[in-house]
Design an enzyme around this catalytic site. Structure first.
Site, PDB file in Angstrom:
ATOM      1  N   HIS A  85       0.867  -1.182   0.000  1.00  0.00           N
ATOM      2  CA  HIS A  85       0.000   0.000   0.000  1.00  0.00           C
ATOM      3  C   HIS A  85       0.900   1.227   0.000  1.00  0.00           C
ATOM      4  CE1 HIS A  85      -3.546  -2.474   1.096  1.00  0.00           C
ATOM      5  NE2 HIS A  85      -2.635  -3.208   1.710  1.00  0.00           N
TER       6      HIS A  85
ATOM      7  N   GLU B 120      -7.084 -12.829   6.169  1.00  0.00           N
ATOM      8  CA  GLU B 120      -6.063 -12.304   7.083  1.00  0.00           C
ATOM      9  C   GLU B 120      -6.653 -12.378   8.489  1.00  0.00           C
ATOM     10  OE1 GLU B 120      -3.454  -8.227   7.895  1.00  0.00           O
ATOM     11  OE2 GLU B 120      -5.332  -8.091   6.794  1.00  0.00           O
TER      12      GLU B 120
ATOM     13  N   ASP C  78       3.417  -5.223   2.410  1.00  0.00           N
ATOM     14  CA  ASP C  78       2.156  -4.703   2.911  1.00  0.00           C
ATOM     15  C   ASP C  78       2.263  -3.204   3.232  1.00  0.00           C
ATOM     16  OD1 ASP C  78      -0.500  -4.689   3.661  1.00  0.00           O
ATOM     17  OD2 ASP C  78      -0.275  -6.024   5.363  1.00  0.00           O
TER      18      ASP C  78
END
Length: 336
Positions: free
Chosen positions: A19, A200, A278
């Protein structure tokens, strides 16, 4: 136990789950807050760095969205993205597919064009300077309603040529993929790729929904899929890629100990697992630190590390010729 950190450092790889807002290092965040005169609850970089400690996904997300508030101008988005591309290139990332969260910006009054122009200019400069390729994936915030996601997709259409797909991120619990069937169908209908965070914090059922209802081409995370033998077998049979993020899993308590991370079990089950960072500024490491942490904890072999890097190129949204070129470079590195 063999430490392969030096080998990992130069290993050609793709990063498929990062991200861009999660690459916001405290120094840059603080500098942009000062530059834009944004009210900020931290009076120093050190105080801000202390806030980069959290106990769960929601604690992290609270800081994550607070950090977004300092992104105001096109130059801010450019500076954020270039900082990541510079780090990625230094870690032998040859291809990156970055997530961006328009709703986190447009809902606070930043025009879509301001954001996309800054990211696009950084992409062009990074490709020219570092010789890497970069694609962008527009993510919908799942804690917001589908109507907001549909508005975001419509708003993005004038820049359709600047992103290759759509994704689904933010708080997973209580926000199943089924909530977003309409917007994903619309995105697929205009030729966009589809990915989604699932498995997740959410249960295996969320992975089933992402596959069957959203018709995704990659599962982001996917750890909890291993709780369902039938789902695991399906993922292996369909060669469905999983974009796994080890340090994120540890920091957000998806796993309590890296030695218990399911990555090796994923490989043993024949899953197309990949390693990614991530939100690396918040989780303690970029892609190479993720490779090294899980390699040391699980004593992964050199061959397993090469398999993970090969998977990253096989799972990327690139054409076959480019994929084969990257795999050739990887093979030459591995045998050299």
């Amino acid at each position: 136990m063999t430490d392969l950190s030096a080998f990992i450092a130069g290993l050609p790889k793709a990063e498929l789950h990062v991200h861009i807002e999660g690459t916001f290092e405290p120094e840059l965040m603080y500098a942009l807050a000062q530059r834009n005169k944004v009210a900020f609850p931290y009076d120093s970089v050190e105080a801000l760095r202390g806030a980069y400690r959290f106990g769960n996904l929601q604690d992290f997300l609270d800081l994550y969205y607070q950090g977004m508030s300092v992104l105001v101008t096109e130059q801010d988005f450019y500076d954020l993205a270039m900082a990541y591309f510079r780090r990625a290139a230094a870690q032998a990332v040859r291809h990156a597919e970055i997530f961006f969260d328009p709703q986190g910006h447009t809902e606070r009054g930043v025009p879509f064009q301001t954001m996309i122009d800054g990211l696009w200019r950084a992409k062009a400069d990074a490709e020219a300077q570092f010789g890497m390729s970069i694609s962008m994936i527009l993510c919908f915030l799942r804690h917001l309603d589908e109507a907001s996601a549909l508005r975001t997709l419509n708003e993005a259409l004038p820049w359709r040529d600047r992103f290759i797909g759509v994704g689904l991120d933010s708080s997973e619990k209580g926000h199943p993929p089924s909530k977003f069937q309409t917007v994903f169908a619309r995105a697929r209908g205009i030729g966009l790729k589809a990915v989604a965070h699932a498995g997740e914090e959410g249960p295996p059922e969320y992975v089933w929904e992402a596959l069957d209802l959203l018709q995704v081409q990659r599962i982001d995370h996917g750890n909890r899929a291993l709780e369902d033998e039938r789902l695991t077998a399906r993922l292996a049979r369909e060669a469905m890629p999983l974009t796994v993020c080890p340090l994120s899993n540890l920091r957000l308590c998806v796993v309590n100990d890296m030695t218990r991370h399911p990555l090796r079990r994923m490989l043993q089950a024949g899953l197309v697992a990949t390693i990614n960072s991530d939100d690396p500024a918040y989780f303690g490491g970029y892609v190479n630190e993720n490779y090294s942490a899980v390699q040391q904890a699980l004593d992964l072999s050199r061959d397993e590390i090469v398999t993970l890097a090969a998977n990253s190129f096989r799972a990327a949204f690139i054409d076959r010729a480019e994929q084969q070129r990257h795999l050739g470079v990887l093979t030459a590195y591995a045998v050299g």
